[in-house]
Design a protein around this motif. Structure first.
Motif, short mmCIF file in Angstrom:
data_model
loop_
_atom_site.label_atom_id
_atom_site.label_comp_id
_atom_site.label_asym_id
_atom_site.label_seq_id
_atom_site.Cartn_x
_atom_site.Cartn_y
_atom_site.Cartn_z
N SER A 55 -1.39 16.87 -8.03
CA SER A 55 -0.97 15.62 -8.25
C SER A 55 -0.73 14.49 -7.33
O SER A 55 0.12 13.59 -7.41
N CYS A 56 -1.35 14.89 -6.30
CA CYS A 56 -1.15 13.93 -5.28
C CYS A 56 -2.14 12.41 -5.49
O CYS A 56 -2.98 12.72 -6.44
N LEU A 57 -1.73 11.43 -4.70
CA LEU A 57 -2.52 10.32 -5.11
C LEU A 57 -3.64 9.85 -3.86
O LEU A 57 -3.25 10.04 -2.61
N SER A 58 -4.74 9.47 -4.36
CA SER A 58 -5.71 9.03 -3.76
C SER A 58 -5.50 7.47 -2.94
O SER A 58 -4.42 6.97 -3.58
N ASP A 59 -6.33 7.20 -1.89
CA ASP A 59 -5.96 5.86 -1.48
C ASP A 59 -6.25 4.57 -2.61
O ASP A 59 -5.61 3.75 -2.75
N ALA A 60 -7.22 5.02 -3.46
CA ALA A 60 -7.32 4.08 -4.63
C ALA A 60 -6.45 4.06 -5.45
O ALA A 60 -6.32 2.97 -6.06
N GLN A 61 -5.74 5.19 -5.56
CA GLN A 61 -4.74 5.16 -6.61
C GLN A 61 -3.38 4.37 -6.36
O GLN A 61 -2.70 3.77 -6.94
N ILE A 62 -3.24 4.76 -4.96
CA ILE A 62 -2.12 3.87 -4.21
C ILE A 62 -2.23 2.53 -4.21
O ILE A 62 -1.30 1.74 -4.30
N ALA A 63 -3.45 2.11 -4.07
CA ALA A 63 -3.77 0.61 -4.11
C ALA A 63 -3.54 -0.04 -5.40
O ALA A 63 -3.03 -0.99 -5.43
N THR A 64 -3.91 0.84 -6.45
CA THR A 64 -3.33 0.44 -7.94
C THR A 64 -1.92 0.28 -7.78
O THR A 64 -1.39 -0.80 -8.55
N ASP A 94 0.25 -0.21 -5.41
CA ASP A 94 0.32 -1.61 -4.69
C ASP A 94 0.29 -2.89 -5.30
O ASP A 94 0.97 -3.78 -5.19
N THR A 95 -0.61 -3.00 -6.32
CA THR A 95 -1.02 -4.02 -6.93
C THR A 95 0.27 -4.45 -7.72
O THR A 95 0.66 -5.52 -7.90
N LEU A 96 0.67 -3.38 -8.39
CA LEU A 96 1.95 -3.75 -9.18
C LEU A 96 3.07 -3.78 -8.38
O LEU A 96 3.98 -4.78 -8.91
N ARG A 97 3.16 -3.26 -7.27
CA ARG A 97 4.49 -3.57 -6.61
C ARG A 97 4.31 -4.95 -5.76
O ARG A 97 5.32 -5.71 -5.81
N ASP A 98 3.16 -5.33 -5.43
CA ASP A 98 3.04 -6.69 -4.70
C ASP A 98 3.15 -7.75 -5.49
O ASP A 98 3.72 -9.07 -5.17
N GLY A 99 2.93 -7.67 -6.84
CA GLY A 99 2.66 -8.78 -7.74
C GLY A 99 1.66 -9.94 -7.47
O GLY A 99 0.81 -9.44 -6.89
N LEU A 100 1.98 -11.04 -8.04
CA LEU A 100 0.69 -11.95 -7.67
C LEU A 100 1.25 -13.09 -6.97
O LEU A 100 2.37 -13.54 -6.99
N ASN A 101 0.11 -13.43 -6.20
CA ASN A 101 0.33 -14.79 -5.32
C ASN A 101 -1.01 -15.61 -5.68
O ASN A 101 -1.87 -15.32 -5.30
N LEU A 102 -0.48 -16.45 -6.53
CA LEU A 102 -2.00 -17.40 -6.90
C LEU A 102 -2.08 -18.71 -5.95
O LEU A 102 -1.10 -19.13 -5.45
N PRO A 103 -3.18 -19.17 -5.76
CA PRO A 103 -3.67 -20.24 -4.81
C PRO A 103 -3.65 -21.53 -5.82
O PRO A 103 -4.06 -22.51 -5.35
N TYR A 104 -3.10 -21.65 -6.62
CA TYR A 104 -2.83 -22.61 -7.60
C TYR A 104 -1.50 -22.62 -8.39
O TYR A 104 -0.65 -21.54 -8.52
N MET A 105 -1.00 -23.86 -8.77
CA MET A 105 0.17 -23.81 -9.49
C MET A 105 -0.02 -23.72 -11.04
O MET A 105 -0.69 -24.24 -11.55
N LEU A 106 1.13 -22.98 -11.67
CA LEU A 106 1.16 -22.87 -13.14
C LEU A 106 2.28 -24.14 -13.60
O LEU A 106 2.96 -24.83 -12.49
N ALA A 107 2.87 -24.15 -14.61
CA ALA A 107 3.99 -25.08 -14.94
C ALA A 107 5.22 -24.85 -14.24
O ALA A 107 5.61 -23.68 -13.91
#
Length: 568
Positions: A326-335, A337-350
């Motif tokens: 049940s250990c995690l691969s680097d690819a799974q940890i990257a997924t 990390d995507t959840l942990r880091d959230g989004l940083n968009l190069p444009y503005m929403l409202a």
């Protein structure tokens, strides 16, 4: 401004499209005047009139001129008294009114609504919010989410809610093919239902409510912030739980998670791996609040242990796990990390929004549940909640129905950072369906009060977005300014309606005492209604404090905890 017993003066039509039917208008004025006369003379007779003549409301209309957004008026489809002794009724005697608000365009669905007028009215009204994509009438007859022992209606509140302007279920986004339906879902149904409900309350009791509140969670939490931002004069107090205020952000976040899970080789995180992360976090962080209780309460201290938690779950050399491992691969940890880091968009929403803060992946969120990351490495079309995860399935539906309006579109290929021709639509949608405007000055000026609550282990709506918005308010109004109108409670162990700790507490009572008596809530007590730990209690601490066990006494009793602030 609505008609009152002092003056039955209606506002001018909000547009030339609204034509008030003379007969309907006359009936409405007659009923209002008659009810006002009764209310002014004998309140008991007014209640008796409500009971005796409830059914007379059936077929009546509410003209568009008293609804603050463009409509073609409302029609009452049915009105009947529900007796206190009726089978299954836990609300006492009340007049149940069901109807529909007519849209401007023939192709747009009605806004279906329900209004409940209790015979024993406490002089207050409560609008109740929906969930997900709504699509089902919020009846106003059920308990609030975190107070299952009683209903607001039974406590004497006139209650009302709607289906947000379309028929479906909480997971369907197909109504977004219609622009007016999107605007109704985003904000329009709130104002329209509110105005119709207050007209019916006046018709029933002959006067306005003394106080009008709103309460909801998730989508309903977003709706709570929406009414504060858009219609601040209509509400004296609001309850907003797990608010999906950055609606565009959470949907794009879901797409990003799907792309990491299914758009990259080996990115899907299986149930065994999801559970291993959760168990490892508990092993490392459970006792950081001095209590071995299955709850990660000291989230900030746990965050500092993140490197060792990741090291403990990573497979040797980052390789893919075996079938038995049940250990995690680097690819799974990257997924993750995507959840942990959230989004940083190069444009503005409202409202200048360009981020969506991530989740507490390594601080106690269990992503193996029904609203988690799914149970299959195989992507189905369209993605399904249980198979491919709630976040991705909802994000995919948003791209298909709201953004591209192309049901064949593959969201795995949607370029979040560079949306191209969809950029302007993303901006427009984030303004229509979202509540990220930090200008709450009108709500503050009228003395409005807000209680917000969010689970620190929420796997659907990031609690860190709620915290970030709270900090934006502090930057704008100062801590004392925010304290004058808002309380924020971040609950350890609570997910999106589930979790290892599910609090039951009297939010409505706390709000009413604050609005009516000026008694601002401080530390409150929540009783756990999770099946495995039902009955234990914990302090509900004002953010940023968390409950810490004092080291003696029953660990299941809130009296043996103190609200403390995270250390440096």
């Amino acid at each position: 401004m609505h008609a009152t017993c002092a003056s039955t003066v209606y506002p001018a039509p909000v547009s030339e499209l609204q034509v008030t039917p003379i007969a309907a208008f006359s009936r409405l004025v007659f009923v209002l005047l008659f009810a006002c006369a009764l209310a002014a003379s004998q309140p008991a007779r007014a209640a008796s009139y409500l009971t005796k003549h409830c059914a007379d409301l059936e077929g009546k209309t509410v003209p568009p001129s008293i609804i603050g957004l463009p409509t073609r008026g409302a029609v009452i489809g049915s009105a009947s008294v529900v007796k206190a002794a009726a089978p299954g009724n836990r609300n006492g005697e009340y007049c149940r009114i069901v109807g529909a608000i007519k849209p401007i365009e023939d192709s747009t669905p009605d806004i279906r609504f329900e209004v409940n007028l209790p015979t024993r009215w406490n002089g207050r009204a409560l609008q109740m919010g929906g969930g997900g994509y709504s699509g089902v009438v919020v009846s106003g007859t059920e308990p609030m989410s975190f107070a299952p022992d009683s209903t607001p209606l039974a406590r004497g509140y006139a209650t009302f809610g709607s289906d947000s302007g379309h028929v479906g279920n909480a997971g369907r986004a197909d109504f977004a093919a219609n622009d007016e339906a999107i605007l109704n879902f985003g904000f329009g149904h709130l104002k329209k239902t509110h105005d119709v409900a207050l007209a019916l309350i006046q018709m029933g009791y002959g006067r306005d409510p003394e106080k009008t509140y709103f309460a909801g969670g998730s989508t309903g939490g977003r709706e709570g912030f929406t009414v504060i931002e858009r219609y601040p004069r209509d509400y004296d107090g609001v309850i907003a739980n797990a608010p999906a205020i950055n609606f565009a952000g959470v949907r794009l976040m879901g797409v990003a998670v799907g792309q990491a899970s299914y758009g990259k080789p080996g990115g899907y995180v299986g149930l065994a791996q999801q559970r291993r992360v959760f168990d490892t976090v508990l092993h490392e962080c459970d006792m950081l609040d001095n209590a071995a209780d299955g709850i990660v309460s000291n989230v900030e201290a746990c965050r500092k242990l993140e490197p060792q938690i990741i090291a403990a779950v990573r497979c040797a050399n980052g390789q893919r796990p075996s079938l038995r491992d049940s250990c995690l691969s680097d690819a799974q940890i990257a997924t993750l990390d995507t959840l942990r880091d959230g989004l940083n968009l190069p444009y503005m929403l409202a409202f200048g929004v360009d981020t969506y803060p991530g989740y507490n992946v390594y601080q106690g969120v269990d992503f193996s549940g029904v609203l988690g990351l799914g149970d299959s490495p195989t992507l189905v079309f369209p993605p399904a909640f249980s198979v491919n995860g709630y976040l991705f399935a909802q994000g995919d539906a948003y791209v298909k129905h709201f953004v591209t309006r192309d049901l064949s579109y593959n969201s795995i290929g949607f370029d979040i950072a560079n949306p191209g021709r969809y950029g302007r639509r993303l901006m427009a949608l984030s303004a229509a369906v979202g509540a990220m405007n930090s200008d709450l000055s009108q709500f503050i000026a009228r003395g409005g009060k807000l209680i917000a609550m969010h689970g620190l282990a929420d796997e659907v709506i990031s609690p860190n977005q709620t915290i970030a918005f709270y900090r934006r308010l502090i930057a704008r109004y100062g801590q004392d300014g925010v304290d004058s109108f808002m309380r924020l409670y971040m609950v350890p162990g609570f997910q999106h309606g589930n979790g290892v700790f599910i609090p039951s507490w009297d939010e409505l009572g706390a709000l009413d005492r604050w609005v009516t008596d000026g008694i601002a809530p401080e530390t409150l007590v929540g009783t756990d209604i999770a099946s495995a730990t039902n009955g234990r209690s914990r302090p509900m601490c004002r953010y940023p404090a968390y409950p810490r066990y004092v080291g003696k006494g029953n660990v299941n009793n809130a009296a043996n905890f103190r609200c403390v602030y995270p250390g440096p």
